[in-house]
Enzyme design. Structure first.
Site, mmCIF file in Angstrom:
data_model
loop_
_atom_site.group_PDB
_atom_site.id
_atom_site.type_symbol
_atom_site.label_atom_id
_atom_site.label_comp_id
_atom_site.label_asym_id
_atom_site.label_seq_id
_atom_site.Cartn_x
_atom_site.Cartn_y
_atom_site.Cartn_z
ATOM 1 N N SER A 106 7.132 -5.354 1.111
ATOM 2 C CA SER A 106 8.350 -5.730 1.841
ATOM 3 C C SER A 106 9.627 -5.044 1.376
ATOM 4 O O SER A 106 10.675 -5.246 2.007
ATOM 5 C CB SER A 106 8.547 -7.241 1.797
ATOM 6 N N PHE A 164 -4.068 -14.124 6.191
ATOM 7 C CA PHE A 164 -4.458 -14.054 4.781
ATOM 8 C C PHE A 164 -4.667 -15.437 4.159
ATOM 9 O O PHE A 164 -4.517 -15.610 2.954
ATOM 10 C CB PHE A 164 -3.426 -13.227 3.999
ATOM 11 N N TYR A 203 11.256 -17.013 5.923
ATOM 12 C CA TYR A 203 10.786 -15.626 5.798
ATOM 13 C C TYR A 203 9.621 -15.381 6.750
ATOM 14 O O TYR A 203 8.667 -16.154 6.786
ATOM 15 C CB TYR A 203 10.335 -15.400 4.359
ATOM 16 N N ARG A 331 17.595 -8.922 -0.866
ATOM 17 C CA ARG A 331 17.627 -10.130 -1.692
ATOM 18 C C ARG A 331 18.698 -10.012 -2.758
ATOM 19 O O ARG A 331 19.077 -8.902 -3.152
ATOM 20 C CB ARG A 331 16.284 -10.326 -2.419
ATOM 21 N N THR A 347 4.982 -7.650 -1.893
ATOM 22 C CA THR A 347 3.601 -8.040 -2.187
ATOM 23 C C THR A 347 2.739 -7.479 -1.085
ATOM 24 O O THR A 347 2.899 -7.848 0.084
ATOM 25 C CB THR A 347 3.432 -9.576 -2.182
ATOM 26 N N SER A 372 -2.365 -8.109 -7.070
ATOM 27 C CA SER A 372 -1.641 -9.120 -6.275
ATOM 28 C C SER A 372 -2.530 -10.343 -6.148
ATOM 29 O O SER A 372 -3.655 -10.349 -6.651
ATOM 30 C CB SER A 372 -1.265 -8.562 -4.890
HETATM 31 S S1 HEL Z 1 5.239 -12.193 1.225
HETATM 32 C C1 HEL Z 1 6.547 -12.193 0.004
HETATM 33 C C2 HEL Z 1 6.904 -10.701 -0.139
HETATM 34 N N1 HEL Z 1 6.678 -10.097 1.133
HETATM 35 C C3 HEL Z 1 5.932 -10.852 2.122
HETATM 36 C C4 HEL Z 1 5.141 -9.610 2.393
HETATM 37 C C5 HEL Z 1 5.957 -8.976 1.330
HETATM 38 N N2 HEL Z 1 3.771 -9.611 2.087
HETATM 39 C C6 HEL Z 1 2.876 -10.304 2.747
HETATM 40 O O1 HEL Z 1 3.176 -10.947 3.728
HETATM 41 C C7 HEL Z 1 1.473 -10.218 2.200
HETATM 42 C C8 HEL Z 1 0.829 -11.533 2.224
HETATM 43 C C9 HEL Z 1 -0.573 -11.503 1.669
HETATM 44 C C10 HEL Z 1 -0.656 -11.002 0.264
HETATM 45 C C11 HEL Z 1 -1.940 -11.360 -0.447
HETATM 46 C C12 HEL Z 1 -1.848 -10.718 -1.830
HETATM 47 O O2 HEL Z 1 -1.363 -11.358 -2.754
HETATM 48 O O3 HEL Z 1 -2.223 -9.539 -1.897
HETATM 49 N N3 HEL Z 1 -2.056 -12.795 -0.587
HETATM 50 C C13 HEL Z 1 -2.985 -13.499 0.032
HETATM 51 O O4 HEL Z 1 -3.818 -13.013 0.754
HETATM 52 C C14 HEL Z 1 -2.950 -14.983 -0.275
HETATM 53 N N4 HEL Z 1 -3.994 -15.704 0.362
HETATM 54 C C15 HEL Z 1 7.676 -13.028 0.523
HETATM 55 C C16 HEL Z 1 6.000 -12.736 -1.302
HETATM 56 C C17 HEL Z 1 8.340 -10.467 -0.625
HETATM 57 O O5 HEL Z 1 8.497 -10.512 -1.833
HETATM 58 O O6 HEL Z 1 9.250 -10.285 0.189
HETATM 59 O O7 HEL Z 1 5.853 -8.002 0.708
#
Ligand code: HEL
Length: 415
Positions: A106, A164, A203, A331, A347, A372
């Site tokens: 992101s 996810f 978000y 942020r 992430t 992650s």
């Molecule tokens: S989530 C957050 C981060 N952002 C958002 C975006 C990003 N990433 C995602 O939407 C990925 C979600 C799945 C990630 C996955 C993993 O950890 O690899 N997790 C799962 O599958 C959990 N079941 C708001 C944290 C941000 O920091 O802005 O990047």
């Protein structure tokens, strides 16, 4: 595709390395991090010198929490501090490398916002206009404005919540998929709105997929072209690319390892994927040096007109912590020493990223771990910011025995 050289990966056995170099680093010149500087804190107080040992300690703790590798690069005036720990490739044992490319997740949202704000400066987009003006019939609620998207206040459901829910099966189901924007928006709008537009911070990746579509509609060019002509080429970001839907990272790369939900299950190499589920919300590839240069340029006023940068910096709380805020694609974190830093987190499967800079852009810090779905690793990686911006007076390290945050706690803390 943007040409990026393939310099290969050097095998390295050292678990922890430190490199300090002096020279142009993309940030404004002048400050010696070992002496501190009176600018950039946003508090009027001097900016403390970075604490290399504190950074290294946080990286070691990130490894102890389960990441194969972790790294931090601090660009401070003409001085660069690089720290690495662990490996970028578990098969070859190659060390982490702060010139390596990885998926920034992101942090891509800040790139998309810069393009959008440049279009605002050119009079091509009105941030307070309904999205309907630019993308007729695309969203279900004509009250949603461009600013609502950029500030996560549209009320559009985040389709990635469903994708996810089960980490590895969810990832495997999309790793080779190529989504149209329409498909992603349809996934989101299959859910009722989460709030009345403009009322609530929530978000959602959906917002920035729509921003990408809007950029393409208004410019008649792809987001990839717009990232290149407005950011990547002017800043000479040689390790930065948007290659969607190509699945590989060319050149010197950091491999990513996704942590399964099942305790003790082996990490899943998630390096290759289309990232089509994220696109303009999360599919950029970059390196720590390039991200530091980007954040320095943005907060240093070299990418977005001053009054529009001020709009990006109008923050509201992103959670109840009192120290985390969200503006427009940006942020803010208030560190324990009282210094506010600006940037984004990311992430994406196999990678955690923090990329933040001071209000004047003079000290920028990017930290990456190549795993992650591991909340503890993500949290302790964040401690590198404390050491890099607050210096030796940073708070005592978090105990590794502390209970790992539950997934929903981590998500709500991060979002
Ligand atoms: S989530 C957050 C981060 N952002 C958002 C975006 C990003 N990433 C995602 O939407 C990925 C979600 C799945 C990630 C996955 C993993 O950890 O690899 N997790 C799962 O599958 C959990 N079941 C708001 C944290 C941000 O920091 O802005 O990047």
């Amino acid at each position: 595709m943007r040409r990026i050289s393939n310099r290969g990966v050097t095998a390295a056995t050292a678990l922890l390395t430190l490199v300090v170099t002096a020279g142009p680093a993309g940030a404004a010149p002048g400050a010696d991090p070992r002496r501190g500087t009176s600018v950039g804190t946003g508090t009027g107080a001097p900016l403390p010198a970075p604490d290399p040992d504190g950074v290294g300690d946080a990286l070691k703790r990130t490894l102890a929490a389960g990441a194969p590798g972790a790294m931090t690069r601090v660009d401070d005036g003409r001085t660069t501090l690089s720290r690495t720990a662990g490996v970028s490739d578990t098969a070859t044992g190659a060390g982490m490398d702060t010139d390596g490319r990885f998926r920034i997740g992101s942090v891509t949202k800040t790139f998309s916002t810069v393009v959008l704000m440049q279009l605002v400066a050119e009079g091509a987009v009105d941030p307070d206009a309904p999205v309907e003006r630019y993308l007729p019939g695309v969203l279900p609620d004509t009250r949603i404005t461009v600013r609502h998207l950029l500030s996560h206040r549209s009320g559009l459901w985040d389709y990635s919540n469903d994708m996810f829910a089960r980490t590895v099966p969810g990832f495997e189901a999309v790793r080779d998929r190529v989504f149209t924007v329409r498909e992603l928006i349809d996934l989101a709008t299959a859910h009722p709105a989460t709030a009345v537009p403009g009322t609530t911070y929530q978000y959602s990746n959906t917002n920035f997929v729509v921003i990408g579509a809007l950029i393409e509609k208004v410019t008649g060019r792809t987001v990839r072209e717009e990232y290149e002509r407005r950011i990547i080429d002017p800043l000479d970001l040689r390790n930065t690319a948007y290659v969607h839907p190509e699945t590989s990272i060319s050149g010197k790369r950091i491999r990513g390892y996704l942590t399964p939900d099942e305790a003790g299950a082996p990490l899943v190499d998630s390096t290759e994927q289309t990232v089509s589920w994220a696109q303009s919300a999360g599919a950029v590839i970059s390196s720590p040096g390039d991200l530091d240069r980007f954040m320095s340029a943005l907060l240093g006023g070299r990418l977005v007109r001053a009054d529009l940068l001020e709009r990006m910096l109008e923050m509201t709380p992103s959670d109840g912590s009192g120290v985390r805020f969200y503006g427009l694609g940006l942020r803010r974190r208030d560190l324990s020493c009282g210094i506010p830093v600006y940037g984004h987190t990311g992430t994406v499967q196999g990678y955690y990223t923090y990329s933040f800079t001071t209000r004047d852009g003079r000290r920028s810090v990017t930290s990456v771990a190549n795993t992650s779905n591991n909340g503890t690793a993500n949290t302790v990686l964040g401690d590198t910011l404390e050491a890099a911006f607050c210096g030796k007076r940073a708070t005592a390290p978090r105990a590794l025995t502390a209970r790992a945050p539950l997934p929903e706690e981590e998500a709500s803390a991060a979002r």
